[in-house]
Design a protein around this motif. Structure first.
Motif, PDB file in Angstrom:
ATOM      1  N   PRO A   1      47.015  15.020 -21.717  1.00  0.00           N
ATOM      2  CA  PRO A   1      48.163  14.907 -21.639  1.00  0.00           C
ATOM      3  C   PRO A   1      48.928  13.186 -22.184  1.00  0.00           C
ATOM      4  CG  PRO A   1      46.743  15.852 -20.195  1.00  0.00           C
ATOM      5  CD  PRO A   1      45.409  15.153 -21.545  1.00  0.00           C
ATOM      6  N   LYS A   2      47.757  12.526 -21.841  1.00  0.00           N
ATOM      7  CA  LYS A   2      49.000  10.948 -22.214  1.00  0.00           C
ATOM      8  C   LYS A   2      49.687  10.601 -20.981  1.00  0.00           C
ATOM      9  CE  LYS A   2      46.340   9.252 -25.646  1.00  0.00           C
ATOM     10  NZ  LYS A   2      44.995   8.263 -25.276  1.00  0.00           N
ATOM     11  N   PHE A   3      49.825  11.507 -19.718  1.00  0.00           N
ATOM     12  CA  PHE A   3      50.274  10.146 -18.720  1.00  0.00           C
ATOM     13  C   PHE A   3      51.019   9.195 -19.024  1.00  0.00           C
ATOM     14  CE2 PHE A   3      49.983  15.207 -17.293  1.00  0.00           C
ATOM     15  CZ  PHE A   3      51.353  14.823 -16.903  1.00  0.00           C
TER      16      PHE A   3
ATOM     17  N   GLN B   1      41.872  13.044 -18.679  1.00  0.00           N
ATOM     18  CA  GLN B   1      42.972  11.812 -17.787  1.00  0.00           C
ATOM     19  C   GLN B   1      42.286  11.468 -16.187  1.00  0.00           C
ATOM     20  OE1 GLN B   1      47.076  11.216 -19.355  1.00  0.00           O
ATOM     21  NE2 GLN B   1      47.100   9.467 -18.730  1.00  0.00           N
TER      22      GLN B   1
ATOM     23  N   LYS C   1      59.112  17.513 -20.785  1.00  0.00           N
ATOM     24  CA  LYS C   1      58.789  16.485 -19.721  1.00  0.00           C
ATOM     25  C   LYS C   1      57.954  16.923 -18.574  1.00  0.00           C
ATOM     26  CE  LYS C   1      62.343  13.218 -20.478  1.00  0.00           C
ATOM     27  NZ  LYS C   1      63.397  12.563 -19.561  1.00  0.00           N
TER      28      LYS C   1
ATOM     29  N   TRP D   1      54.456   9.379 -12.537  1.00  0.00           N
ATOM     30  CA  TRP D   1      53.873   9.552 -13.921  1.00  0.00           C
ATOM     31  C   TRP D   1      54.672  10.611 -14.993  1.00  0.00           C
ATOM     32  CZ3 TRP D   1      49.156   6.740 -15.193  1.00  0.00           C
ATOM     33  CH2 TRP D   1      48.591   5.889 -14.551  1.00  0.00           C
ATOM     34  N   GLU D   2      54.799   9.815 -16.299  1.00  0.00           N
ATOM     35  CA  GLU D   2      55.222  11.024 -16.609  1.00  0.00           C
ATOM     36  C   GLU D   2      54.990  11.829 -18.070  1.00  0.00           C
ATOM     37  OE1 GLU D   2      59.672  11.020 -19.232  1.00  0.00           O
ATOM     38  OE2 GLU D   2      59.824   9.684 -17.854  1.00  0.00           O
ATOM     39  N   LYS D   3      54.713  12.297 -19.000  1.00  0.00           N
ATOM     40  CA  LYS D   3      54.256  12.706 -20.004  1.00  0.00           C
ATOM     41  C   LYS D   3      55.433  13.664 -21.072  1.00  0.00           C
ATOM     42  CE  LYS D   3      52.520  16.966 -20.542  1.00  0.00           C
ATOM     43  NZ  LYS D   3      51.650  18.024 -20.591  1.00  0.00           N
TER      44      LYS D   3
END
Length: 389
Positions: free
Chosen positions: A7-9, A289, A311, A326-328
């Motif tokens: 996901p790479k947050f 993650q 998002k 946190w945001e992806k």
């Protein structure tokens, strides 16, 4: 193409302001607001955070609350008018406060708020759920009492009451048109399905351990449960009482931890008794993650997630009073190329045919004399050929 498993947050900001542990988090429907409720000391308040600026835009407080134990949106739809939106604040003193929200500026009108005593003093609101289809609200107290209400603007009318003899840790309206209600008890470890309109038990299951928290998938087929007895998060297919999967965790203490589904039922967001939140792929039990924030001694028991457009936001409430946001962002350039189906092929064919026809019409004056001369030349040749026979 990047792996869909990662996901790479990215941590956007640490939201500060709470003086005590963050007990509850909830996003608005459009993800423009994040609401947080405080637990101890002088921070028995609700804070409203703007998810675009990541600033606190409003603080709600009431001397009758004590600890903030539950937050939920109450949205009443109307076929002739704009939907009305209210915030329901559950407290440790057995009260709920309904705050109407202004649609224009996303502001809660404190002067119009209504506080109602639902349970006995200090019989805290432990869980709540709202049925938007039928405008029903269910509240559960520390003593095990469950009350179901009809909601009419800022008033509540009791439909039925029952005691499940356990602390209700999660409540869900369930099934077609929300005609059922699920209750999950802490000490009993029981998942019970009731008729939503009256206190009739449809079925009951004994789960694998004490229930700390739970999340229901959007398709209502899968249940994610914080098993306080085993320190794991169990995945169930409703109505089975046998876990389909038990997600491995590093937790060692018997603290209640919240959980949420991500990306349908593919992934689970799990809180912990450390400064970490874990994103786990449900089918493979693989940790995709680990979101690390604050100091290791801080617990991140409270979690919230919301996906909107391209998002996905994740918020973790810590025991140190901070909220980690946190945001992806899904980059459209990295999305897999969509292959055209039969309908797309057909539409492309018509597009090319119309373009060719347009070119023929526009260039008629240029090519038509040559075509006519060529046709006359061929006709003359055929005439000469037949005259020699």
């Amino acid at each position: 193409m990047p792996s869909t498993k990662n996901p790479k947050f990215v941590l956007k900001k640490e939201l500060k302001g709470s003086k005590g542990p963050v007990n509850v988090l909830v996003f608005s429907q459009d993800a423009k607001l994040l609401l947080s409720g405080g637990l101890l000391g002088d921070d028995e308040k609700v804070r409203i955070w703007n998810t675009e600026t990541l600033d606190c835009s409003q603080v709600l407080e009431n001397e009758k609350w004590g600890q903030i134990t539950a937050l939920i949106w109450v949205i009443r739809d109307s076929p002739t008018m704009e939907s009305t939106v209210s915030l329901c604040v559950g407290s440790a003193r057995g009260t709920v406060t309904l705050y109407p929200m202004s649609q224009g500026n996303k502001h809660f009108a404190s002067k119009d708020a209504v506080t109602l005593s639902i349970f006995g003093f200090n019989d805290s609101i432990e869980a709540q759920a709202y049925d938007r289809v039928n405008s029903r609200l269910v509240l559960g107290s520390h003593s095990g009492e469950i009350k179901v209400f009809n909601v009419d603007k800022l008033s509540l009318k009791v439909l039925w009451t029952v005691n499940i003899n356990a602390i209700p840790r999660a409540l869900f309206f369930f099934g077609g048109a929300n005609q059922s209600l699920l209750t999950l008890g802490l000490e009993s470890g029981e998942l019970t399905c009731w008729e939503a309109q009256k206190p009739n038990i449809l079925w009951k299951k004994k789960l694998a351990g004490a229930i700390g928290n739970a999340a229901l998938s959007t398709d209502e087929n899968t249940l994610l449960v914080d098993n306080v007895s085993s320190h794991r998060f169990d995945v169930y297919t409703i109505p089975s009482a046998t876990p389909l999967q038990s997600l491995s965790m590093t937790s060692t203490r018997h603290f209640i931890k919240q959980c949420q589904f991500l990306d349908g039922t593919k992934m689970a967001l799990c809180g912990s008794d450390t400064n970490k939140m874990h994103i786990i792929e449900v089918t493979t039990n693989e940790c995709i993650q680990t979101l690390v924030s604050g100091k290791e001694a801080d617990m991140t028991q409270t979690v919230a997630v919301k996906a909107v457009a391209n998002k996905t936001f994740v918020a973790g409430g810590a025991s140190n009073g901070s909220i980690y946001f946190w945001e992806k962002v899904v980059n459209e350039d990295t999305l897999p190329e969509e292959k055209p189906g039969p309908a797309q092929h057909q539409s492309l064919g018509w597009f090319y045919y119309t373009q060719i026809l347009l070119v023929i019409v526009l260039t008629y004056a240029n090519w038509s004399p040559h075509v006519f001369d060529f046709v006359a030349f061929i006709a003359q040749k055929w005439s000469d050929f037949y005259s020699r026979l």
